[in-house]
Design an enzyme around this catalytic site. Structure first.
Site, PDB file in Angstrom:
ATOM      1  N   SER A 156       4.340  -1.804  -4.123  1.00  0.00           N
ATOM      2  CA  SER A 156       2.942  -1.760  -4.027  1.00  0.00           C
ATOM      3  C   SER A 156       2.117  -2.631  -4.463  1.00  0.00           C
ATOM      4  CB  SER A 156       2.563  -0.497  -4.767  1.00  0.00           C
ATOM      5  OG  SER A 156       1.098  -0.376  -5.178  1.00  0.00           O
ATOM      6  N   TYR A 165       3.514   5.273 -13.117  1.00  0.00           N
ATOM      7  CA  TYR A 165       3.941   5.084 -11.642  1.00  0.00           C
ATOM      8  C   TYR A 165       3.922   3.502 -11.244  1.00  0.00           C
ATOM      9  CZ  TYR A 165       3.285   4.430  -6.541  1.00  0.00           C
ATOM     10  OH  TYR A 165       3.165   3.669  -5.448  1.00  0.00           O
ATOM     11  N   LYS A 223       7.234   0.944 -10.174  1.00  0.00           N
ATOM     12  CA  LYS A 223       7.404  -0.284  -9.094  1.00  0.00           C
ATOM     13  C   LYS A 223       7.641  -1.633  -9.449  1.00  0.00           C
ATOM     14  CE  LYS A 223       6.532   2.567  -5.818  1.00  0.00           C
ATOM     15  NZ  LYS A 223       7.724   3.244  -4.921  1.00  0.00           N
TER      16      LYS A 223
HETATM   17  P1  NAD Z   1       5.064  10.793   0.152  1.00  0.00           P
HETATM   18  O1  NAD Z   1       5.039  11.451  -1.154  1.00  0.00           O
HETATM   19  O2  NAD Z   1       4.487  11.149   1.247  1.00  0.00           O
HETATM   20  O3  NAD Z   1       6.610  10.365   0.371  1.00  0.00           O
HETATM   21  C1  NAD Z   1       7.559  10.094  -0.586  1.00  0.00           C
HETATM   22  C2  NAD Z   1       8.711  10.985  -0.137  1.00  0.00           C
HETATM   23  O4  NAD Z   1       9.792  11.100  -1.093  1.00  0.00           O
HETATM   24  C3  NAD Z   1       8.211  12.672  -0.113  1.00  0.00           C
HETATM   25  O5  NAD Z   1       8.844  13.234   1.093  1.00  0.00           O
HETATM   26  C4  NAD Z   1       9.163  13.386  -1.218  1.00  0.00           C
HETATM   27  O6  NAD Z   1       9.339  14.640  -1.070  1.00  0.00           O
HETATM   28  C5  NAD Z   1      10.389  12.380  -1.381  1.00  0.00           C
HETATM   29  N1  NAD Z   1      11.031  12.406  -2.721  1.00  0.00           N
HETATM   30  C6  NAD Z   1      10.263  12.168  -3.907  1.00  0.00           C
HETATM   31  N2  NAD Z   1      11.354  11.921  -4.776  1.00  0.00           N
HETATM   32  C7  NAD Z   1      12.454  12.116  -4.239  1.00  0.00           C
HETATM   33  C8  NAD Z   1      13.889  12.383  -4.631  1.00  0.00           C
HETATM   34  N3  NAD Z   1      13.982  12.357  -6.065  1.00  0.00           N
HETATM   35  N4  NAD Z   1      14.907  12.388  -3.909  1.00  0.00           N
HETATM   36  C9  NAD Z   1      14.671  12.693  -2.506  1.00  0.00           C
HETATM   37  N5  NAD Z   1      13.475  12.402  -2.086  1.00  0.00           N
HETATM   38  C10 NAD Z   1      12.250  12.288  -2.874  1.00  0.00           C
HETATM   39  O7  NAD Z   1       4.531   9.106  -0.293  1.00  0.00           O
HETATM   40  P2  NAD Z   1       4.149   8.052   0.704  1.00  0.00           P
HETATM   41  O8  NAD Z   1       2.719   7.744   0.721  1.00  0.00           O
HETATM   42  O9  NAD Z   1       4.981   8.329   2.083  1.00  0.00           O
HETATM   43  O10 NAD Z   1       5.102   6.652  -0.083  1.00  0.00           O
HETATM   44  C11 NAD Z   1       6.241   6.407   0.296  1.00  0.00           C
HETATM   45  C12 NAD Z   1       6.612   5.177  -0.584  1.00  0.00           C
HETATM   46  O11 NAD Z   1       5.742   4.190  -0.554  1.00  0.00           O
HETATM   47  C13 NAD Z   1       6.387   5.652  -1.979  1.00  0.00           C
HETATM   48  O12 NAD Z   1       7.645   5.081  -2.785  1.00  0.00           O
HETATM   49  C14 NAD Z   1       5.410   5.210  -2.680  1.00  0.00           C
HETATM   50  O13 NAD Z   1       5.275   4.994  -3.953  1.00  0.00           O
HETATM   51  C15 NAD Z   1       5.165   4.042  -1.969  1.00  0.00           C
HETATM   52  N6  NAD Z   1       3.835   3.602  -1.783  1.00  0.00           N
HETATM   53  C16 NAD Z   1       2.896   4.576  -1.194  1.00  0.00           C
HETATM   54  C17 NAD Z   1       1.647   3.925  -1.053  1.00  0.00           C
HETATM   55  C18 NAD Z   1       0.537   4.857  -0.436  1.00  0.00           C
HETATM   56  O14 NAD Z   1      -0.550   4.620  -0.822  1.00  0.00           O
HETATM   57  N7  NAD Z   1       1.027   5.838   0.059  1.00  0.00           N
HETATM   58  C19 NAD Z   1       1.251   2.727  -1.713  1.00  0.00           C
HETATM   59  C20 NAD Z   1       2.095   1.861  -2.013  1.00  0.00           C
HETATM   60  C21 NAD Z   1       3.374   2.125  -2.236  1.00  0.00           C
HETATM   61  C1  UD1 Z   2      -4.134   3.787  -5.731  1.00  0.00           C
HETATM   62  C2  UD1 Z   2      -3.200   3.332  -7.055  1.00  0.00           C
HETATM   63  C3  UD1 Z   2      -2.156   2.586  -6.525  1.00  0.00           C
HETATM   64  C4  UD1 Z   2      -1.376   3.204  -5.565  1.00  0.00           C
HETATM   65  C5  UD1 Z   2      -2.257   3.600  -4.251  1.00  0.00           C
HETATM   66  C6  UD1 Z   2      -1.859   4.550  -3.176  1.00  0.00           C
HETATM   67  C7  UD1 Z   2      -4.849   3.527  -9.033  1.00  0.00           C
HETATM   68  C8  UD1 Z   2      -5.451   2.631 -10.170  1.00  0.00           C
HETATM   69  N1  UD1 Z   2      -4.116   2.912  -8.146  1.00  0.00           N
HETATM   70  O1  UD1 Z   2      -4.749   2.629  -5.223  1.00  0.00           O
HETATM   71  O2  UD1 Z   2      -1.288   2.340  -7.737  1.00  0.00           O
HETATM   72  O3  UD1 Z   2      -0.419   2.447  -4.937  1.00  0.00           O
HETATM   73  O4  UD1 Z   2      -3.387   4.418  -4.951  1.00  0.00           O
HETATM   74  O5  UD1 Z   2      -1.278   5.689  -3.687  1.00  0.00           O
HETATM   75  O6  UD1 Z   2      -5.018   4.444  -9.020  1.00  0.00           O
HETATM   76  N2  UD1 Z   2     -12.460   6.180  -4.999  1.00  0.00           N
HETATM   77  C9  UD1 Z   2     -13.532   6.877  -4.901  1.00  0.00           C
HETATM   78  N3  UD1 Z   2     -13.707   8.090  -5.098  1.00  0.00           N
HETATM   79  C10 UD1 Z   2     -12.452   8.883  -4.764  1.00  0.00           C
HETATM   80  C11 UD1 Z   2     -11.061   8.153  -4.807  1.00  0.00           C
HETATM   81  C12 UD1 Z   2     -11.141   6.744  -4.878  1.00  0.00           C
HETATM   82  O7  UD1 Z   2     -14.637   6.157  -5.033  1.00  0.00           O
HETATM   83  O8  UD1 Z   2     -12.461  10.024  -4.703  1.00  0.00           O
HETATM   84  C13 UD1 Z   2     -12.386   4.653  -5.006  1.00  0.00           C
HETATM   85  C14 UD1 Z   2     -11.370   4.052  -5.915  1.00  0.00           C
HETATM   86  O9  UD1 Z   2     -12.107   3.779  -7.249  1.00  0.00           O
HETATM   87  C15 UD1 Z   2     -11.081   2.653  -5.225  1.00  0.00           C
HETATM   88  C16 UD1 Z   2     -10.819   2.944  -3.804  1.00  0.00           C
HETATM   89  O10 UD1 Z   2     -11.744   4.267  -3.496  1.00  0.00           O
HETATM   90  O11 UD1 Z   2     -12.012   1.671  -5.249  1.00  0.00           O
HETATM   91  C17 UD1 Z   2      -9.522   3.152  -3.206  1.00  0.00           C
HETATM   92  O12 UD1 Z   2      -8.967   4.175  -4.214  1.00  0.00           O
HETATM   93  P1  UD1 Z   2      -7.574   4.962  -4.107  1.00  0.00           P
HETATM   94  O13 UD1 Z   2      -7.678   5.375  -2.493  1.00  0.00           O
HETATM   95  O14 UD1 Z   2      -6.968   5.982  -4.942  1.00  0.00           O
HETATM   96  O15 UD1 Z   2      -6.458   3.836  -3.836  1.00  0.00           O
HETATM   97  P2  UD1 Z   2      -6.341   2.431  -5.038  1.00  0.00           P
HETATM   98  O16 UD1 Z   2      -7.056   2.794  -6.137  1.00  0.00           O
HETATM   99  O17 UD1 Z   2      -6.706   1.343  -4.486  1.00  0.00           O
END
Ligand code: NAD
Ligand code: UD1
Length: 336
Positions: free
Chosen positions: A124, A149, A153
């Protein structure tokens, strides 16, 4: 040979499975369904017309993993499985370290015991901390993260780097995602958060559908063009295609590589609200609130390394992301 997708029933995982199947890859999905529904994989089958091989297994279940690697011919693991709620991680640190770190260590050990040494890992932009310079390049160096969290990462990147340094038979690609939003064009799969969403786009779509009254905008006094936080929102289908490109790359025995996956475009909270309103013709009421702890003012990528080396670049714009997020929300008002 197949690709194992851990966390493949989740948001990014399900979209990636679609793109892998469309690219003709053989895919095996592992998920413990902690944060996903088996329905998402049924929808993947509906979209692709292909069957998905699924193991309901936890990445901390060593025997389950060993059985999977014994039964399947896995070449590469795309490792999405993990807990991802930033706020929750602050009051449940043990659960986050156990699930994400113990889980990944168990997975790595089972992989190497079965001679599988190729991994694409979901990292991330959070590992950059508060960036000194934007757009952020991969060599910017990691910063201080603000929650457990984020530390998982940060630490898993280090662990995978050390594993590679100790055994050069490994190929590891660390993909640093910026802010994935949007959904598949069909409206069949998308983001399905439990409870009140923490992230901006699912909050906006739930206001739009009337589940939530108004959006709280966290701070309007940041040093940005309109005072609200700036992020790099990327369409989840673009992100999924990035993984298909990473699969092609890892076949070249890359060693260790890091890629930003973002659009390179900085968009503020109010920019996104207004883009959503004009893309979908719906008003999003909002109020300005205090800054959220741990947030940075501005975070967007320089994604030119992925373009140069993976031949990948994001093709969807903010309007597409707003329309597709809204289509999924409308088609699935109660989630899966
Ligand atoms: P998500 O929660 O939709 O997907 C994660 C999946 O992993 C889920 O289906 C969950 O059931 C499964 N899981 C969790 N723990 C597990 C375990 N112990 N064993 C087997 N399965 C397990 O999340 P996502 O948004 O699809 O994210 C996927 C990956 O990308 C994650 O590692 C997340 O941290 C990373 N990531 C997500 C974002 C984002 O904004 N969505 C941003 C940066 C990184
Ligand atoms: C957050 C996490 C990041 C994670 C990502 C995806 C933090 C500090 N970072 O990123 O680690 O990888 O989510 O899961 O939490 N905002 C509002 N109102 C809301 C929600 C968000 O104003 O109700 C604003 C936030 O302040 C930010 C932007 O929207 O400026 C994006 O927020 P968000 O979607 O939560 O993502 P990040 O904070 O960038």
């Amino acid at each position: 040979m197949s690709i194992l997708v851990t966390g493949g029933a989740g948001f990014i995982g399900s979209h990636t499975v679609v793109e892998l199947l469309n690219a003709g890859e053989d895919v095996v999905v592992l998920d413990n369904l902690y944060n996903a529904s088996p329905e998402s994989l049924k929808r993947v089958e509906e979209i692709t017309g292909k069957t998905v091989k699924f193991y309901e297994t936890d990445i901390r279940d060593r025997k389950g993993l060993d059985d999977l690697f014994a039964n399947e011919k896995i070449e590469t693991v795309i490792h999405f499985a993990g807990l991802k709620a930033v706020g929750e991680s602050v009051y449940k640190p043990w659960e986050y370290y156990d699930n994400n770190i113990t889980g990944t260590l168990t997975l790595i050990d089972s992989m190497r015991n079965h001679g599988v040494k190729n991994m694409i890992f979901s990292s991330s932009a959070t590992v950059y901390g508060d960036p000194k310079v934007v757009p952020i390049t991969e060599d910017a160096g990691k910063g201080n993260v603000t929650n457990p969290y984020g530390w998982t990462k940060w630490m898993l990147e280090q662990i995978l780097t050390d594993i590679y340094n100790a055994d050069k038979e490994w190929n590891v690609i660390l993909l640093r995602y910026f802010n994935p939003i949007g959904a598949h064009k069909s409206g069949l799969i998308g983001e399905n958060p439990n409870g009140v969403p923490n992230n901006l786009m699912p909050y906006i779509t739930q206001v739009a559908i009337g589940k939530l009254k108004e959006l709280g905008v966290f701070g309007d006094d940041y040093p940005t063009h309109d005072g609200t936080g700036v992020r790099d929102y990327i369409h989840v289908v673009d992100l999924a295609v990035g993984h298909v490109k990473a699969i092609e790359k890892i076949k070249e025995n890359v060693g260790l590589e890091i890629y930003n996956l973002g659009t390179g475009v900085g968009v503020s909270v109010l920019d996104l609200v207004h883009a959503f309103e004009s893309a979908n013709g719906i008003k999003i009421p909002y109020v300005i609130k205090a800054r959220r702890e741990g947030d940075v003012a501005t975070c967007y990528s320089d994604a030119s390394k992925a373009k140069r080396e993976l031949g990948w670049e994001a093709k969807y714009n903010i309007e597409d992301m707003c329309k597709d997020s809204w289509r999924f929300q409308q088609k699935n008002p109660e989630g899966y």
